[in-house]
Design a protein around this motif. Structure first.
Motif, PDB file in Angstrom:
ATOM      1  N   GLU A   1       1.251  -1.613   0.236  1.00  0.00           N
ATOM      2  CA  GLU A   1      -0.514   0.079  -0.098  1.00  0.00           C
ATOM      3  C   GLU A   1       0.717   1.473   0.519  1.00  0.00           C
ATOM      4  O   GLU A   1       1.856   1.217   0.461  1.00  0.00           O
ATOM      5  CB  GLU A   1      -0.467   0.313   1.332  1.00  0.00           C
ATOM      6  N   PHE A   2       0.255   2.027  -0.679  1.00  0.00           N
ATOM      7  CA  PHE A   2       1.765   3.521  -0.656  1.00  0.00           C
ATOM      8  C   PHE A   2       0.510   4.414  -0.337  1.00  0.00           C
ATOM      9  O   PHE A   2      -0.289   4.391  -0.878  1.00  0.00           O
ATOM     10  CB  PHE A   2       1.750   4.202  -2.557  1.00  0.00           C
ATOM     11  N   ARG A   3       0.292   5.412   0.726  1.00  0.00           N
ATOM     12  CA  ARG A   3      -0.873   6.392   0.948  1.00  0.00           C
ATOM     13  C   ARG A   3      -2.467   5.777   1.434  1.00  0.00           C
ATOM     14  O   ARG A   3      -2.886   6.312   0.957  1.00  0.00           O
ATOM     15  CB  ARG A   3      -1.195   7.253   0.043  1.00  0.00           C
ATOM     16  N   GLY A   4      -2.141   4.741   1.191  1.00  0.00           N
ATOM     17  CA  GLY A   4      -3.720   3.638   2.106  1.00  0.00           C
ATOM     18  C   GLY A   4      -3.895   2.999   0.558  1.00  0.00           C
ATOM     19  O   GLY A   4      -4.782   2.283   0.835  1.00  0.00           O
ATOM     20  N   GLU A   5      -4.040   3.553  -0.540  1.00  0.00           N
ATOM     21  CA  GLU A   5      -3.919   2.514  -1.496  1.00  0.00           C
ATOM     22  C   GLU A   5      -3.490   1.535  -2.496  1.00  0.00           C
ATOM     23  O   GLU A   5      -1.838   1.745  -2.252  1.00  0.00           O
ATOM     24  CB  GLU A   5      -3.885   3.830  -2.971  1.00  0.00           C
TER      25      GLU A   5
END
Ligand code: ATP
Length: 247
Positions: free
Chosen positions: A70-74
Motif C-alpha cells: 500500500e502507498f498512502r493507504g491505496e
C-alpha cells in the motif's frame, strides 16, 4: 507514529519463473519524510523487494504471490510503473541506467515525461542542478563519457525530475569510490530534508546506509531478520560483526 506511514509492505512473497521462491513474507513500512534502508548481502532479496514495490517484476518473470503493498493507504500491486510515477513513487534502478548516447541534460529531461508543464520541467531542472552542481557543469556531455558518480547522480536527478514523493534507490554506492558515495548520500540527505522526499534505499554498504538513514531493515535469504533505528543497528554487536564493513 503509525498514521504517517506512506509505504506499507505486508507479508509479500515473490516467485520468479513460477518456481523460485525468493521473498518469503517480507513486511516493512516507511514513514513520510524519512530515509529507510534495506540492508543485507548479495542475493538477500533487496532488489526484488524494490521491484515488487514499483511493479518491475514482470520483465524479470517474477510475481508477487502473497501479501499486499500500500502507498498512502491505496493498494498498488496492480498499478503500472508509469501509474506509480504519477502517484509520486519513482525507482532508481541498480547500475546506472543512463542513456549512454544522450547528454546529461537530455537524460534528466527523460525523467519529466509525466510532467506536462514547461515551467515545471524547467523549475525541476534548475532544482536538480542546484542539488547536483556536478551535473550542471556536465550538462552537455554525453553520459557515456561521464564518471560513474556522475551517472549515479544523473539517475537520481532523473527521478527528481518527476517531482517524486518517494524514491526507491537501488544500491546507489555500487562501483563508486568512498568519497563519491559520501557525496551522493549527502545530496540524498539534502533532498530528504529540503524537498521532503521520502527514500527507501537498498544498500550493501551498511556503514554508509546506517549513517544516513533513520531506520533500517536487514534481509537475509528473502526474509527481514532484524530492524530498528539506524543508530541502534549501527551499535548492535551482531550487525557490527556480520554486516559492517560490507559493501
Ligand atoms: P544484489 O545486491 O545482488 O542485487 P539483492 O539482495 O538485491 O542482491 P535480489 O537481486 O533481489 O537480491 O535477488 C534475490 C534472489 O533472487 C537471488 O537468489 C537471485 O539469484 C534471485 N533472482 C533475482 N532475479 C531473478 C530472476 N530474474 N530470476 C530468477 N531468480 C532471480
Amino acid at each position: 507514529s503509525a498514521n504517517n506511514i506512506v509505504l506499507n509492505v505486508n507479508g509479500i512473497e515473490v516467485i520468479y519463473n513460477h518456481v523460485i521462491l525468493v521473498l518469503k513474507g517480507v513486511s516493512l513500512s516507511v514513514p513520510e519524510g524519512r530515509i529507510v534502508s534495506l540492508l543485507g548481502g548479495n542475493g538477500a532479496g533487496k532488489t526484488t523487494t524494490l521491484r515488487a514495490i514499483s511493479n518491475l517484476l514482470q520483465g524479470e518473470r517474477g510475481e508477487v504471490t502473497k501479501g499486499s503493498i500500500e502507498f498512502r493507504g491505496e493498494r498498488i500491486e496492480n498499478l503500472t510503473p508509469a501509474d506509480l510515477v504519477k502517484r509520486g513513487v519513482v525507482q532508481v534502478m541498480e547500475g546506472r541506467h543512463c542513456f549512454a548516447h544522450l547528454t546529461i541534460e537530455e537524460n534528466l529531461l527523460t525523467g519529466s515525461y509525466t510532467r506536462s508543464s514547461k515551467g515545471e520541467i524547467e523549475a525541476n531542472l534548475e532544482k536538480v542542478y542546484n542539488y547536483f552542481p556536478r551535473l550542471k557543469t556536465r550538462r552537455t556531455s554525453q553520459a557515456a563519457y561521464t564518471s560513474g558518480g556522475e551517472q549515479q547522480m544523473c539517475a537520481i536527478g532523473r527521478a527528481i525530475m518527476a517531482s517524486p514523493n518517494m524514491v526507491l534507490l537501488d544500491e546507489p554506492s555500487m562501483g563508486l569510490a568512498p568519497q563519491i558515495v559520501e557525496e551522493v548520500f549527502n545530496i540524498v540527505k539534502d533532498l530528504n530534508e529540503k524537498e521532503k522526499v521520502t527514500f527507501l534505499i537498498a544498500e550493501q554498504n551498511t556503514n554508509m546506509a546506517l549513517k544516513y538513514a533513520d531506520y533500517g531493515y536487514i534481509m537475509e535469504s528473502g526474509r527481514i531478520v532484524m530492524d530498528g533505528a539506524a543508530s541502534d543497528l549501527a551499535n548492535n554487536e551482531d550487525v557490527k560483526e556480520f554486516y559492517l564493513g560490507m559493501g
